[in-house]
Design a protein around this motif. Structure first.
Motif, PDB file in Angstrom:
ATOM      1  N   PRO A 190      71.733  50.511  -0.806  1.00 21.11           N
ATOM      2  CA  PRO A 190      70.839  49.531  -1.442  1.00 21.11           C
ATOM      3  C   PRO A 190      70.124  48.606  -0.468  1.00 21.11           C
ATOM      4  CG  PRO A 190      72.876  49.708  -2.675  1.00 21.11           C
ATOM      5  CD  PRO A 190      73.068  50.537  -1.443  1.00 21.11           C
ATOM      6  N   ASP A 191      70.839  48.131   0.557  1.00 20.64           N
ATOM      7  CA  ASP A 191      70.186  47.232   1.511  1.00 20.64           C
ATOM      8  C   ASP A 191      69.168  47.968   2.375  1.00 20.64           C
ATOM      9  OD1 ASP A 191      72.238  48.669   2.701  1.00 20.64           O
ATOM     10  OD2 ASP A 191      72.629  47.151   4.242  1.00 20.64           O
ATOM     11  N   THR A 192      69.459  49.259   2.692  1.00 28.39           N
ATOM     12  CA  THR A 192      68.501  50.077   3.457  1.00 28.39           C
ATOM     13  C   THR A 192      67.263  50.364   2.616  1.00 28.39           C
ATOM     14  OG1 THR A 192      70.320  51.131   4.662  1.00 28.39           O
ATOM     15  CG2 THR A 192      68.177  52.217   4.748  1.00 28.39           C
ATOM     16  N   ALA A 193      67.469  50.701   1.335  1.00 31.17           N
ATOM     17  CA  ALA A 193      66.349  50.965   0.428  1.00 31.17           C
ATOM     18  C   ALA A 193      65.462  49.733   0.301  1.00 31.17           C
ATOM     19  CB  ALA A 193      66.867  51.391  -0.935  1.00 31.17           C
ATOM     20  N   GLN A 194      66.087  48.571   0.246  1.00 29.28           N
ATOM     21  CA  GLN A 194      65.333  47.322   0.137  1.00 29.28           C
ATOM     22  C   GLN A 194      64.503  47.075   1.400  1.00 29.28           C
ATOM     23  OE1 GLN A 194      67.791  43.901  -0.604  1.00 29.28           O
ATOM     24  NE2 GLN A 194      66.077  42.594  -1.168  1.00 29.28           N
ATOM     25  N   LYS A 195      65.074  47.365   2.563  1.00 35.87           N
ATOM     26  CA  LYS A 195      64.355  47.196   3.830  1.00 35.87           C
ATOM     27  C   LYS A 195      63.165  48.151   3.921  1.00 35.87           C
ATOM     28  CE  LYS A 195      68.286  45.566   6.590  1.00 35.87           C
ATOM     29  NZ  LYS A 195      69.236  45.916   7.683  1.00 35.87           N
ATOM     30  N   VAL A 196      63.379  49.396   3.491  1.00 33.48           N
ATOM     31  CA  VAL A 196      62.291  50.392   3.505  1.00 33.48           C
ATOM     32  C   VAL A 196      61.154  49.945   2.596  1.00 33.48           C
ATOM     33  CG1 VAL A 196      61.659  52.750   2.838  1.00 33.48           C
ATOM     34  CG2 VAL A 196      63.769  52.347   4.127  1.00 33.48           C
ATOM     35  N   ASN A 197      61.504  49.473   1.396  1.00 34.37           N
ATOM     36  CA  ASN A 197      60.497  49.008   0.446  1.00 34.37           C
ATOM     37  C   ASN A 197      59.736  47.799   0.991  1.00 34.37           C
ATOM     38  OD1 ASN A 197      59.308  49.178  -2.287  1.00 34.37           O
ATOM     39  ND2 ASN A 197      60.284  47.195  -2.575  1.00 34.37           N
ATOM     40  N   LYS A 198      60.458  46.908   1.666  1.00 36.09           N
ATOM     41  CA  LYS A 198      59.837  45.718   2.235  1.00 36.09           C
ATOM     42  C   LYS A 198      58.891  46.093   3.371  1.00 36.09           C
ATOM     43  CE  LYS A 198      61.170  40.948   3.126  1.00 36.09           C
ATOM     44  NZ  LYS A 198      62.304  40.005   3.274  1.00 36.09           N
ATOM     45  N   THR A 199      59.309  47.034   4.208  1.00 37.32           N
ATOM     46  CA  THR A 199      58.448  47.493   5.308  1.00 37.32           C
ATOM     47  C   THR A 199      57.192  48.158   4.771  1.00 37.32           C
ATOM     48  OG1 THR A 199      60.390  47.840   6.706  1.00 37.32           O
ATOM     49  CG2 THR A 199      58.355  48.912   7.397  1.00 37.32           C
ATOM     50  N   SER A 200      57.350  48.941   3.696  1.00 30.21           N
ATOM     51  CA  SER A 200      56.206  49.584   3.053  1.00 30.21           C
ATOM     52  C   SER A 200      55.191  48.547   2.589  1.00 30.21           C
ATOM     53  CB  SER A 200      56.685  50.420   1.864  1.00 30.21           C
ATOM     54  OG  SER A 200      55.595  50.941   1.127  1.00 30.21           O
ATOM     55  N   ASN A 201      55.673  47.477   1.967  1.00 33.46           N
ATOM     56  CA  ASN A 201      54.787  46.423   1.480  1.00 33.46           C
ATOM     57  C   ASN A 201      54.140  45.644   2.622  1.00 33.46           C
ATOM     58  OD1 ASN A 201      54.701  45.922  -1.627  1.00 33.46           O
ATOM     59  ND2 ASN A 201      56.809  46.537  -1.216  1.00 33.46           N
ATOM     60  N   ARG A 202      54.854  45.481   3.729  1.00 31.58           N
ATOM     61  CA  ARG A 202      54.269  44.818   4.895  1.00 31.58           C
ATOM     62  C   ARG A 202      53.090  45.612   5.442  1.00 31.58           C
ATOM     63  NH1 ARG A 202      60.047  43.339   7.703  1.00 31.58           N
ATOM     64  NH2 ARG A 202      60.334  41.271   6.734  1.00 31.58           N
ATOM     65  N   PHE A 203      53.263  46.931   5.538  1.00 35.99           N
ATOM     66  CA  PHE A 203      52.157  47.779   5.995  1.00 35.99           C
ATOM     67  C   PHE A 203      50.994  47.721   5.004  1.00 35.99           C
ATOM     68  CE2 PHE A 203      55.138  50.219   8.828  1.00 35.99           C
ATOM     69  CZ  PHE A 203      54.380  50.108   9.983  1.00 35.99           C
ATOM     70  N   TRP A 204      51.315  47.723   3.717  1.00 39.72           N
ATOM     71  CA  TRP A 204      50.279  47.651   2.676  1.00 39.72           C
ATOM     72  C   TRP A 204      49.487  46.359   2.808  1.00 39.72           C
ATOM     73  CZ3 TRP A 204      51.500  47.446  -3.324  1.00 39.72           C
ATOM     74  CH2 TRP A 204      50.302  47.566  -4.029  1.00 39.72           C
ATOM     75  N   LEU A 205      50.188  45.245   2.945  1.00 33.51           N
ATOM     76  CA  LEU A 205      49.533  43.944   3.097  1.00 33.51           C
ATOM     77  C   LEU A 205      48.669  43.915   4.352  1.00 33.51           C
ATOM     78  CD1 LEU A 205      49.145  41.008   2.184  1.00 33.51           C
ATOM     79  CD2 LEU A 205      51.222  40.420   3.457  1.00 33.51           C
ATOM     80  N   ALA A 206      49.198  44.443   5.457  1.00 30.48           N
ATOM     81  CA  ALA A 206      48.432  44.475   6.713  1.00 30.48           C
ATOM     82  C   ALA A 206      47.161  45.302   6.549  1.00 30.48           C
ATOM     83  CB  ALA A 206      49.299  45.045   7.833  1.00 30.48           C
ATOM     84  N   GLY A 207      47.265  46.436   5.844  1.00 28.73           N
ATOM     85  CA  GLY A 207      46.101  47.298   5.634  1.00 28.73           C
ATOM     86  C   GLY A 207      45.014  46.602   4.838  1.00 28.73           C
ATOM     87  N   ILE A 208      45.405  45.870   3.792  1.00 33.05           N
ATOM     88  CA  ILE A 208      44.412  45.166   2.972  1.00 33.05           C
ATOM     89  C   ILE A 208      43.776  44.022   3.754  1.00 33.05           C
ATOM     90  CG2 ILE A 208      44.037  43.822   0.874  1.00 33.05           C
ATOM     91  CD1 ILE A 208      46.257  45.377  -0.460  1.00 33.05           C
ATOM     92  N   LEU A 209      44.577  43.275   4.518  1.00 34.73           N
ATOM     93  CA  LEU A 209      44.033  42.169   5.315  1.00 34.73           C
ATOM     94  C   LEU A 209      43.051  42.679   6.368  1.00 34.73           C
ATOM     95  CD1 LEU A 209      47.233  39.967   5.820  1.00 34.73           C
ATOM     96  CD2 LEU A 209      45.257  39.466   4.369  1.00 34.73           C
ATOM     97  N   LEU A 210      43.359  43.806   6.972  1.00 38.76           N
ATOM     98  CA  LEU A 210      42.435  44.415   7.942  1.00 38.76           C
ATOM     99  C   LEU A 210      41.173  44.914   7.241  1.00 38.76           C
ATOM    100  CD1 LEU A 210      45.043  46.310  10.140  1.00 38.76           C
ATOM    101  CD2 LEU A 210      43.404  44.612  10.989  1.00 38.76           C
ATOM    102  N   SER A 211      41.335  45.409   6.020  1.00 37.33           N
ATOM    103  CA  SER A 211      40.177  45.861   5.244  1.00 37.33           C
ATOM    104  C   SER A 211      39.269  44.679   4.888  1.00 37.33           C
ATOM    105  CB  SER A 211      40.641  46.567   3.969  1.00 37.33           C
ATOM    106  OG  SER A 211      39.549  47.103   3.249  1.00 37.33           O
ATOM    107  N   ILE A 212      39.874  43.535   4.555  1.00 39.89           N
ATOM    108  CA  ILE A 212      39.099  42.327   4.256  1.00 39.89           C
ATOM    109  C   ILE A 212      38.330  41.871   5.498  1.00 39.89           C
ATOM    110  CG2 ILE A 212      39.295  39.855   3.733  1.00 39.89           C
ATOM    111  CD1 ILE A 212      41.621  40.595   1.852  1.00 39.89           C
ATOM    112  N   THR A 213      39.018  41.873   6.648  1.00 40.78           N
ATOM    113  CA  THR A 213      38.366  41.489   7.913  1.00 40.78           C
ATOM    114  C   THR A 213      37.220  42.434   8.236  1.00 40.78           C
ATOM    115  OG1 THR A 213      40.501  40.676   8.725  1.00 40.78           O
ATOM    116  CG2 THR A 213      38.765  41.006  10.355  1.00 40.78           C
ATOM    117  N   HIS A 214      37.459  43.719   8.041  1.00 40.68           N
ATOM    118  CA  HIS A 214      36.415  44.727   8.274  1.00 40.68           C
ATOM    119  C   HIS A 214      35.219  44.475   7.361  1.00 40.68           C
ATOM    120  CE1 HIS A 214      34.435  48.627   7.439  1.00 40.68           C
ATOM    121  NE2 HIS A 214      34.629  48.846   8.724  1.00 40.68           N
TER     122      HIS A 214
END
Length: 248
Positions: A130-154
């Motif tokens: 469960p704690d590993t699954a939570q970390k994976v999900n959190k990392t996925s969302n971090r990449f998602w957020l970074a992608g959108i912020l870079l898209s906004i900057t672009h």
């Protein structure tokens, strides 16, 4: 009767809908629209004490979210290829746009790669703690957020460049040379179209950015707000795919 049936079945709108549904991205955007509308409706019903009805829409939301993860299997490689193409298409005048494009594509690659692991764990293909699954999900969302912020900057960088180009073109209006004026008008139409596409994507990004931000606990927005944001951006993207299907 047969004539009426033929007219209904062979209606251009029906044919266009079939074309839209035959593409993976078309189905994904449709599923996403229903998923986020279900998220809003479940919140709305639960806030009014209709727990049984809310549970039904919550279940639909969860199943569609899982189905969309399956549809996106293999998509990380598309973003990796897009990043490589952006590296190869160097332009000194658009360095900022190029850097943000590369970063955005790599971020989406990371997001969808981790999202695949989330899906594999959800369907019990792999078993994460469960704690590993939570970390994976959190990392996925971090990449998602970074992608959108870079898209906004672009989008901001591109909008600024296109605005400058449009200003230069307007300063050349009224040229006596008929050929030069026709060329200027054609370039103006191309610029207007590019600016419209950029604004469209910018609006989508501005609304979508709150979803991974909320998932990471960076903002406190309820499922009703996030559901409406997701539904709006899904419909915007679906309309775009609808026009593409109509032009094929």
């Amino acid at each position: 009767m047969a004539s009426i049936s033929s007219q209904l079945i062979l209606h251009p709108t029906v044919s266009q809908s079939i074309k839209l549904g035959s593409t993976t991205i078309g189905r994904d955007k449709l599923y996403r629209a229903v998923q986020y509308f279900s998220r809003f409706l479940a919140w709305f019903l639960l806030a009014r004490g209709h727990k049984d009805q809310a549970a039904r829409w919550n279940a639909l939301k969860s199943h569609l979210a899982l189905a969309r993860k399956l549809l996106r299997l293999g998509k990380p490689m598309e973003h990796l290829q897009a990043a490589l193409r952006a590296v190869q298409a160097y332009s000194a005048a658009e360095t900022g746009e190029q850097i943000t494009t590369i970063g955005r594509q790599l971020a989406y690659f990371g997001y969808l790669t981790y999202d695949t692991v989330v899906w594999a764990n959800a369907v019990k293909f792999i078993n994460l703690k469960p704690d590993t699954a939570q970390k994976v999900n959190k990392t996925s969302n971090r990449f998602w957020l970074a992608g959108i912020l870079l898209s906004i900057t672009h989008g901001l960088l591109k909008a600024g460049r296109l605005a400058n180009e449009a200003k230069k073109l307007r300063s050349r209006s009224g040229e006596k040379d008929v050929g030069a004026e026709a060329d200027r008008e054609m370039r103006q139409r191309t610029l207007d179209m590019a600016r419209s596409v950029t604004r469209h994507q910018f609006i989508i990004d501005i609304l979508d950015v709150w979803i991974p931000a909320a998932n990471l606990g960076l903002v406190n927005l309820n499922d009703g707000v996030l559901g409406i944001f997701g539904f709006i951006t899904s419909v915007m993207a679906l309309r775009q795919q609808w026009h593409i299907a109509g032009n094929k």
